[in-house]
Enzyme design. Sequence first.
Site, PDB file in Angstrom:
ATOM      1  N   CYS A 114       1.031  -0.720  -0.487  1.00  0.00           N
ATOM      2  CA  CYS A 114      -0.242  -0.137  -0.699  1.00  0.00           C
ATOM      3  C   CYS A 114       1.303   1.444  -0.458  1.00  0.00           C
ATOM      4  O   CYS A 114       0.922   2.343  -0.552  1.00  0.00           O
ATOM      5  CB  CYS A 114      -0.719   0.289   1.097  1.00  0.00           C
ATOM      6  N   CYS A 210      -5.811  -3.537   7.041  1.00  0.00           N
ATOM      7  CA  CYS A 210      -7.200  -2.307   7.066  1.00  0.00           C
ATOM      8  C   CYS A 210      -7.916  -3.024   6.511  1.00  0.00           C
ATOM      9  O   CYS A 210      -9.296  -2.898   7.420  1.00  0.00           O
ATOM     10  CB  CYS A 210      -7.104  -1.398   6.786  1.00  0.00           C
TER      11      CYS A 210
END
Length: 409
Positions: A114, A210
Site C-alpha cells: 500500500c 485494514c
Amino acid sequence: MFLNSLDLPGQPENSRIVVAMSGGVDSSVVAGLLKKEGYDVIGITLQLYDHGAATHRVGACCAGQDIEDARCVAETLGIPHYVLDYEERFREAVIDPFAASYAHGETPVPCIACNQTVKFADLLATARELDADALATGHYIRSRSHGAHRALFRPLDSDRDQSYFLFATTQEQIDYLRFPLGDLPKARVREMATEMGFVVANKHDSQDICFVPQGKYSDIITKLRPEAVNPGVIVHVDGQVLGKHSGIVHYTVGQRRGIGVATGEALYVVYLDVENARVIVGPREMLETHKLFLRDVNWLGDERLDNFPPDGIEMAVKVRSTRPPHLARLHYQEGVFSVDFLECENSVAPGQACVFYDGNSDGARVLGGGFVTHSERAAETEMMLKRVLCNLETTSAVASEFKTKVSYT
C-alpha cells in the site's frame, strides 16, 4: 538559507503541504500541527475499500466512518479536504497481490504494498499536481537531511516504529515526504489531539491489515483464490501423514496453534508444499534459519551496488515488524541479495519483508530491504525437508489411504 520546521526554504506560510488524512489520531495531529505553524495545508483522504462490515469495524481505516472523521477534523482546522476514490487501484495493487501471495504459500505484508503504490506513488503524484512542496503523513518514522538527500531513521517511540513498513520508499519519495511524528511519543500525540479538540482523540488505532473484516483474511483469499482452500494432508517431516487440512491458506511457516493434529509432540509448520497441498510439520528447532535470499530489494545505503564489498556489510535486520533487529551480514553478488544471520532467526516465511538498518539502536538509519524468496536452515533440517518432499509418491499413497478413512469437514 532559512529552512522551516520541515526543512523547506522560507517561512511556513510559503509552503503548501498535502497531509494524507486517514481519519485516525496520528494524521489528524499532523494536519493540526502544520496548520498551527502556518503552513498552507490541504487534507486528502483515500477511499480504499468498502467491504460491508469492515466499513464500520473498530480498527479499520480509509473507509466509511474514517472518511467522515477526517472531514470533521478538516472542518475543525478550517483546511480544504478532498476524498479520492482509489478502490479499484487499491484492489489491483494491494488486495489481489495479497491473495495471490497467500495462495502461493507466502506470508505477505500488504501495508508495504500500500505504501509502495497507493500512498507513496499515486497520492504523492496528486500532491505534486496540487503544487505542494511536500506530502506529510502520520507514520512513526524520522527523516532528516543526509548529504544531498534525506534519509529514514527509526522513531523516538520504538513501540510505534513503522520503519519496517516503509523500507520500499524510494529516494525520490523520501526527499518529498515528511513525517512530523517521528520525534513524538504516541501518548503525547493523543494529548495533542485532545488539546486540538478533535473528535478522534480517543479513537482506536487502525489494524495492520485494514481491509480484512474481523481479521479473517482467509475469507478474502477464499473468494479471490479458491484454489488456496483445496484440502490436503498434514505430514510430519519423518513422512508420516498425521491428519488433514481444509486449505494451505490457513497456515503459515512458524505456526503452532490451530494446526489441527494432536500427537503429544509440540509441532510447528515448517514448510508449505503448495503444489501438492501438503502442510509439513516438525519440531521447533527445524525453524532455525541461517540464511535468506531476497527479491525486489530497495537499497538505500551509501555503498554503490557495483562496488559492494565482496565480504558483504554487517548490519541489523528485521524479519517481522514486532521483532527487534538482529545482527547479520548482507551480501550482493551477481545481482542477488542474501542475508547471513550472525545468530539464527526463527520462523522466517517466504513473502515476509527483511529490512536493513545501520545498527540496532532506537534511532538507527533504514538502509532498505527486500522480500524473502527462500531460506537456508541447518544442514540436517534441509536434508529432512528434501527427503520428505522427494518422497512425494510414497506420501501421496499414504495420504490417499488416509483420506479413505477420514471424511473432510
